[in-house]
Design a protein around this motif. Structure first.
Motif, PDB file in Angstrom:
ATOM      1  N   ARG A 136     -13.684 -80.626 -27.739  1.00 18.85           N
ATOM      2  CA  ARG A 136     -14.918 -80.885 -26.993  1.00 18.85           C
ATOM      3  C   ARG A 136     -16.853 -81.140 -27.358  1.00 18.85           C
ATOM      4  O   ARG A 136     -16.968 -80.363 -27.782  1.00 18.85           O
ATOM      5  N   GLU A 137     -16.767 -82.243 -27.532  1.00 14.79           N
ATOM      6  CA  GLU A 137     -18.331 -83.185 -27.989  1.00 14.79           C
ATOM      7  C   GLU A 137     -18.713 -83.365 -27.291  1.00 14.79           C
ATOM      8  O   GLU A 137     -18.468 -83.915 -25.573  1.00 14.79           O
ATOM      9  N   GLY A 138     -20.326 -83.012 -26.710  1.00 13.24           N
ATOM     10  CA  GLY A 138     -21.269 -83.203 -25.619  1.00 13.24           C
ATOM     11  C   GLY A 138     -21.097 -82.176 -24.984  1.00 13.24           C
ATOM     12  O   GLY A 138     -21.660 -82.881 -23.490  1.00 13.24           O
ATOM     13  N   ILE A 139     -20.628 -81.139 -24.419  1.00 12.23           N
ATOM     14  CA  ILE A 139     -20.320 -80.670 -23.159  1.00 12.23           C
ATOM     15  C   ILE A 139     -20.859 -79.201 -23.373  1.00 12.23           C
ATOM     16  O   ILE A 139     -20.817 -78.631 -24.652  1.00 12.23           O
ATOM     17  N   GLN A 140     -21.158 -78.172 -22.523  1.00 13.11           N
ATOM     18  CA  GLN A 140     -21.894 -76.497 -23.152  1.00 13.11           C
ATOM     19  C   GLN A 140     -21.088 -76.103 -21.988  1.00 13.11           C
ATOM     20  O   GLN A 140     -21.681 -76.656 -20.822  1.00 13.11           O
ATOM     21  N   VAL A 141     -21.285 -74.892 -22.153  1.00  5.43           N
ATOM     22  CA  VAL A 141     -21.076 -74.172 -20.651  1.00  5.43           C
ATOM     23  C   VAL A 141     -22.143 -73.878 -19.539  1.00  5.43           C
ATOM     24  O   VAL A 141     -23.601 -74.490 -20.103  1.00  5.43           O
ATOM     25  N   GLY A 142     -22.650 -74.405 -19.011  1.00  5.42           N
ATOM     26  CA  GLY A 142     -23.190 -74.331 -17.878  1.00  5.42           C
ATOM     27  C   GLY A 142     -24.117 -75.337 -17.174  1.00  5.42           C
ATOM     28  O   GLY A 142     -24.597 -75.693 -15.517  1.00  5.42           O
ATOM     29  N   ASP A 143     -23.061 -76.737 -18.143  1.00  4.44           N
ATOM     30  CA  ASP A 143     -23.535 -77.804 -17.408  1.00  4.44           C
ATOM     31  C   ASP A 143     -22.018 -78.094 -16.284  1.00  4.44           C
ATOM     32  O   ASP A 143     -21.335 -78.016 -15.829  1.00  4.44           O
ATOM     33  N   TYR A 144     -23.217 -79.249 -15.293  1.00  5.11           N
ATOM     34  CA  TYR A 144     -22.098 -80.131 -13.969  1.00  5.11           C
ATOM     35  C   TYR A 144     -21.164 -80.536 -14.308  1.00  5.11           C
ATOM     36  O   TYR A 144     -20.797 -81.491 -15.232  1.00  5.11           O
ATOM     37  N   VAL A 145     -19.889 -80.407 -13.426  1.00  4.25           N
ATOM     38  CA  VAL A 145     -18.488 -81.903 -14.541  1.00  4.25           C
ATOM     39  C   VAL A 145     -18.197 -82.551 -12.718  1.00  4.25           C
ATOM     40  O   VAL A 145     -17.693 -81.762 -12.438  1.00  4.25           O
ATOM     41  N   ASN A 146     -17.998 -83.410 -12.968  1.00  4.33           N
ATOM     42  CA  ASN A 146     -17.697 -83.961 -11.357  1.00  4.33           C
ATOM     43  C   ASN A 146     -16.013 -83.952 -10.831  1.00  4.33           C
ATOM     44  O   ASN A 146     -14.959 -84.847 -11.420  1.00  4.33           O
ATOM     45  N   SER A 339     -24.879 -52.111 -10.650  1.00  3.96           N
ATOM     46  CA  SER A 339     -25.696 -52.345  -9.478  1.00  3.96           C
ATOM     47  C   SER A 339     -26.545 -53.247 -10.201  1.00  3.96           C
ATOM     48  O   SER A 339     -26.747 -54.480  -9.269  1.00  3.96           O
ATOM     49  N   ASN A 340     -27.426 -53.932 -10.931  1.00  2.00           N
ATOM     50  CA  ASN A 340     -28.223 -55.129 -11.368  1.00  2.00           C
ATOM     51  C   ASN A 340     -27.764 -55.927 -12.650  1.00  2.00           C
ATOM     52  O   ASN A 340     -28.016 -55.613 -13.243  1.00  2.00           O
ATOM     53  N   THR A 341     -26.490 -56.554 -12.618  1.00  2.00           N
ATOM     54  CA  THR A 341     -26.207 -57.167 -13.449  1.00  2.00           C
ATOM     55  C   THR A 341     -27.259 -57.575 -14.828  1.00  2.00           C
ATOM     56  O   THR A 341     -28.100 -59.026 -14.611  1.00  2.00           O
ATOM     57  N   PRO A 342     -27.737 -57.242 -15.774  1.00  2.00           N
ATOM     58  CA  PRO A 342     -28.708 -57.821 -17.185  1.00  2.00           C
ATOM     59  C   PRO A 342     -28.099 -58.646 -17.516  1.00  2.00           C
ATOM     60  O   PRO A 342     -26.458 -59.288 -17.606  1.00  2.00           O
ATOM     61  N   ALA A 343     -29.137 -60.171 -17.899  1.00  3.53           N
ATOM     62  CA  ALA A 343     -28.267 -60.982 -18.637  1.00  3.53           C
ATOM     63  C   ALA A 343     -27.938 -60.477 -20.193  1.00  3.53           C
ATOM     64  O   ALA A 343     -27.449 -61.322 -20.937  1.00  3.53           O
ATOM     65  N   SER A 344     -28.696 -59.587 -20.633  1.00  2.00           N
ATOM     66  CA  SER A 344     -28.645 -59.263 -21.722  1.00  2.00           C
ATOM     67  C   SER A 344     -26.728 -58.700 -22.192  1.00  2.00           C
ATOM     68  O   SER A 344     -26.487 -58.910 -23.251  1.00  2.00           O
ATOM     69  N   TYR A 345     -26.393 -58.839 -20.961  1.00  2.00           N
ATOM     70  CA  TYR A 345     -24.888 -58.614 -21.187  1.00  2.00           C
ATOM     71  C   TYR A 345     -23.921 -59.487 -21.898  1.00  2.00           C
ATOM     72  O   TYR A 345     -22.029 -59.369 -22.053  1.00  2.00           O
ATOM     73  N   PHE A 346     -24.595 -60.531 -21.641  1.00  2.00           N
ATOM     74  CA  PHE A 346     -23.775 -62.050 -22.318  1.00  2.00           C
ATOM     75  C   PHE A 346     -23.894 -62.400 -22.985  1.00  2.00           C
ATOM     76  O   PHE A 346     -25.185 -62.510 -23.075  1.00  2.00           O
ATOM     77  N   LYS A 347     -22.834 -63.423 -23.207  1.00  2.03           N
ATOM     78  CA  LYS A 347     -23.067 -64.394 -24.577  1.00  2.03           C
ATOM     79  C   LYS A 347     -24.075 -65.567 -24.173  1.00  2.03           C
ATOM     80  O   LYS A 347     -24.441 -65.853 -23.108  1.00  2.03           O
ATOM     81  N   ASP A 348     -24.685 -66.311 -25.717  1.00  2.00           N
ATOM     82  CA  ASP A 348     -26.245 -67.006 -25.257  1.00  2.00           C
ATOM     83  C   ASP A 348     -25.044 -68.416 -25.290  1.00  2.00           C
ATOM     84  O   ASP A 348     -24.759 -68.509 -25.638  1.00  2.00           O
ATOM     85  N   TYR A 349     -25.711 -69.215 -24.445  1.00  2.00           N
ATOM     86  CA  TYR A 349     -25.812 -70.374 -24.918  1.00  2.00           C
ATOM     87  C   TYR A 349     -27.412 -71.274 -23.942  1.00  2.00           C
ATOM     88  O   TYR A 349     -27.943 -70.697 -23.598  1.00  2.00           O
ATOM     89  N   ASN A 350     -27.200 -72.378 -24.399  1.00  3.23           N
ATOM     90  CA  ASN A 350     -28.422 -73.229 -24.681  1.00  3.23           C
ATOM     91  C   ASN A 350     -29.616 -72.449 -25.037  1.00  3.23           C
ATOM     92  O   ASN A 350     -30.563 -72.897 -23.780  1.00  3.23           O
ATOM     93  N   GLY A 351     -29.172 -71.472 -25.578  1.00  2.00           N
ATOM     94  CA  GLY A 351     -30.493 -70.611 -26.482  1.00  2.00           C
ATOM     95  C   GLY A 351     -30.664 -69.386 -25.593  1.00  2.00           C
ATOM     96  O   GLY A 351     -32.484 -68.815 -25.511  1.00  2.00           O
ATOM     97  N   SER A 352     -29.817 -69.123 -24.642  1.00  2.00           N
ATOM     98  CA  SER A 352     -30.870 -68.396 -23.496  1.00  2.00           C
ATOM     99  C   SER A 352     -29.075 -67.146 -22.743  1.00  2.00           C
ATOM    100  O   SER A 352     -28.119 -67.924 -23.016  1.00  2.00           O
ATOM    101  N   SER A 353     -29.350 -65.873 -22.996  1.00  5.07           N
ATOM    102  CA  SER A 353     -28.407 -64.783 -22.529  1.00  5.07           C
ATOM    103  C   SER A 353     -28.272 -65.391 -21.004  1.00  5.07           C
ATOM    104  O   SER A 353     -27.267 -64.206 -20.425  1.00  5.07           O
ATOM    105  N   SER A 354     -29.165 -66.055 -20.293  1.00  4.11           N
ATOM    106  CA  SER A 354     -29.103 -66.103 -18.853  1.00  4.11           C
ATOM    107  C   SER A 354     -27.513 -66.949 -18.136  1.00  4.11           C
ATOM    108  O   SER A 354     -27.968 -67.004 -16.602  1.00  4.11           O
ATOM    109  N   THR A 355     -27.606 -68.221 -18.829  1.00  2.00           N
ATOM    110  CA  THR A 355     -27.041 -69.213 -18.442  1.00  2.00           C
ATOM    111  C   THR A 355     -25.981 -68.806 -17.347  1.00  2.00           C
ATOM    112  O   THR A 355     -25.035 -68.856 -16.094  1.00  2.00           O
ATOM    113  N   VAL A 356     -24.971 -67.723 -17.991  1.00  2.00           N
ATOM    114  CA  VAL A 356     -23.285 -67.615 -17.261  1.00  2.00           C
ATOM    115  C   VAL A 356     -24.081 -66.090 -16.075  1.00  2.00           C
ATOM    116  O   VAL A 356     -23.487 -66.260 -15.135  1.00  2.00           O
TER     117      VAL A 356
END
Length: 442
Positions: A136-146, A339-356
Motif C-alpha cells: 500500500r503506497e501513498g496512504i497512511q493511518v489517519g487518512d480519509y478514504v472515500n 480515565s484520560n487515555t494519553p497519546a503516549s500509549y499509541f504508535k507514532d504516525y505522521n511523526g506524532s503519537s496523537s493520530t490514533v
C-alpha cells in the motif's frame, strides 16, 4: 575489331556477374538480419524462450519459498490444531535466507510477516493460514478514504428478547459518514473507521442477555447498515482489538498493570449468592468453575484456556439464554480503565503519537466497543461491554454476579476492512475530508 568487341562482351559479362553477386550478397545479408531478428525475438522477446525460461525460474523460486514457509507452519501445528509458537520459530529459522522471524513468537506477533531470499514475503496468521502481502503506497493511518455503503432505509430491528432491553429498538442508518484509515496491517489489509458524533442515535443493552448478545448484535448492526455488497466489503463494530493493535509497549504495560481488587489477568473466586454469571461467560477464556488450585498460578492454569476471546461473537445467532449460578465461580479480570487515555500509549504516525488517539477518543461522544469484559470486585464480579467515553476507555456493567441487572445506551461506530482485492488510489495533493483516497475492486 572483332577482338575488341569480344573483350567488351567479356567485360560486360564480368560486370553483370559482379552486380548479381552484390545483389545476392545484399539479399543474403537482409535474409540473415531477418532470421537474426526472428531468432532474437524468439529467444529474448516478451514471450521469448529466454524470457519464459526466466519467468519459469522465478516462479519456481517463488513456489519453493512459499512451500518452505508452508512446511514450517504445518510442522508447527500441535495436536490441538493450534500453532505452537516455539516450534514455529524453530521451523522458520531452518529456512535459508529468511528474515522477519522474531526472537520470540507470541500470540501478539500475529499476523507475522516473513521474507525469504530478500524478495518473497508471506503473512502467517494465528490460525495457520498463509496470506498474500499487498503493498500500500501513498496512504497512511489517519487518512480519509472515500468509502460508500449500500443504502438501507428500513434500519435494523433490534429485538428486546435479544438486547435484554425493555422494548424493541430500530437502529437507523447514518446518511453521511466520513471514513479514516485506522490500521494498515502487515499483509496489506486496511481498516477504515467511520466517524461518530453526539447527534448520532444511541442503542440500549441490558442484563445477561445484553452481555451474551452484545458483541454479536453490534457487529450485525454494522454489517446490515454499513456494508458495500458490490465491493464485497462487510462492516463490523469497532472493538478493543482495534485499539490495542495500535498501542505501543507503554500502553500495553499500563493495561497489564491495571489493578482493581485484582490485577489485570489475575483471578478472584466467588461463591454463594455472588456466583451468578451470564451463560456466555462459561465459554470464555479465563472462566473457571469449582477450581481446586490454592495459588493464583494454579487457578489461572485451571481456568478455561481454549475458549473464545472478549471480541468474539460467541454465537452464530442471538441467544435467548440468560444466566446461571455456580457453586464456585472463578473470574479472570479482563477489565481495565483509562480515565484520560494519553497519546503516549499509541504508535507514532505522521511523526506524532496523537493520530490514533485523536480518531478514537477525540469524538466528543460515547460509543460501544464490540468487546465484553469481566471485572473483579471485593464481593462480586461485574460483566459488561466496553465503551469509549470521550477521552476514557471504560466499561458499562450489564450483569453482576449477585444477579443484579443494569442497562445503558451508547452509539454505534462501524469499521470495514479492505482486503487484497480492493485497490486504494492515493489522492493528489494533501489528503483531507474533502480530498480523499479512492477505492475500487480489482
Amino acid at each position: 575489331m572483332e577482338k575488341q568487341k569480344r573483350k567488351k562482351r567479356i567485360q560486360m559479362k564480368k560486370n553483370q556477374e559482379k552486380g548479381i553477386t552484390l545483389i545476392a550478397l545484399v539479399i543474403t545479408i537482409i535474409v540473415l538480419l531477418i532470421l537474426a531478428g526472428v531468432t532474437i525475438a524468439t529467444l529474448a522477446g516478451e514471450n521469448g524462450i529466454l524470457t519464459r525460461a526466466s519467468d519459469a525460474s522465478e516462479k519456481t523460486k517463488q513456489a519453493n519459498a512459499e512451500e518452505q514457509v508452508q512446511i514450517a507452519v504445518v510442522g508447527s501445528i500441535g495436536t490441538d490444531g493450534n500453532l505452537e509458537n516455539g516450534s514455529l520459530k524453530d521451523n522458520l529459522n531452518q529456512i535459508e535466507n529468511i528474515s522477519g522471524v522474531p526472537e520470540e513468537i507470541t500470540d501478539s506477533s500475529y499476523p507475522l510477516v516473513v521474507t525469504v531470499d530478500g524478495e518473497y514475503s508471506y503473512v502467517i496468521n494465528k490460525d495457520g493460514t498463509i496470506g498474500e502481502v499487498v503493498t500500500r503506497e501513498g496512504i497512511q493511518v489517519g487518512d480519509y478514504v472515500n468509502y460508500t455503503y449500500d443504502e438501507n432505509t428500513e434500519g435494523y430491528n433490534l429485538k428486546a428478547e435479544e438486547s435484554g432491553y425493555t422494548s424493541p429498538q430500530t437502529v437507523n442508518q447514518k446518511s453521511e459518514m466520513k471514513w479514516r484509515i485506522l490500521n494498515i496491517h502487515p499483509d496489506g489489509r486496511v481498516d477504515l473507521i467511520g466517524d461518530v458524533s453526539s447527534s448520532d442515535q444511541t442503542i440500549y443493552f441490558r442484563g445477561a442477555l445484553g452481555y451474551n448478545n452484545g458483541v454479536y448484535l453490534l457487529n450485525d448492526i454494522c454489517k446490515e447498515l454499513y456494508s458495500n455488497s458490490s465491493l464485497g466489503i462487510y462492516a463490523r463494530s469497532v472493538d478493543l482489538e482495534d485499539i490495542e493493535s495500535q498501542m505501543n509497549e507503554t500502553g500495553i504495560a499500563a493495561r497489564d498493570a491495571y489493578t482493581n481488587v485484582v490485577q489485570y489477568g489475575n483471578t478472584k473466586t466467588y461463591t454463594g449468592s455472588n456466583a451468578n454469571y451470564p451463560n456466555l461467560y462459561a465459554q470464555e477464556n479465563g472462566s473457571g468453575f469449582n477450581l481446586t488450585g490454592e495459588t493464583e498460578e494454579e487457578r489461572k492454569e485451571q481456568t478455561k484456556r481454549n475458549g473464545i476471546g472478549v471480541n468474539d461473537d460467541g454465537y452464530t445467532s442471538p441467544t435467548e439464554e440468560t444466566s446461571s449460578k455456580a457453586d464456585s465461580l472463578t473470574v479472570t479480570q479482563s477489565y481495565y480503565y483509562f480515565s484520560n487515555t494519553p497519546a503516549s500509549y499509541f504508535k507514532d504516525y505522521n511523526g506524532s503519537s496523537s493520530t490514533v488517539r485523536e480518531m478514537i477518543f477525540n469524538t466528543g461522544t460515547y460509543y460501544w466497543l464490540a468487546s465484553r469484559y469481566a471485572g473483579c470486585y471485593s464481593s462480586r464480579a461485574d460483566f459488561g461491554l466496553l465503551y469509549v467515553g470521550s477521552s476514557a476507555l471504560r466499561g458499562s456493567t450489564l450483569f453482576g454476579s449477585n444477579a443484579t441487572t443494569y442497562s445503558n445506551n451508547y452509539r454505534v461506530r462501524p469499521v470495514v476492512s479492505l482486503g487484497s482485492n480492493i485497490e486504494i488510489e492515493a489522492c493528489e495533493g494533501e489528503n483531507s475530508s474533502t480530498n480523499m483516497h479512492q477505492i475500487s475492486k480489482k
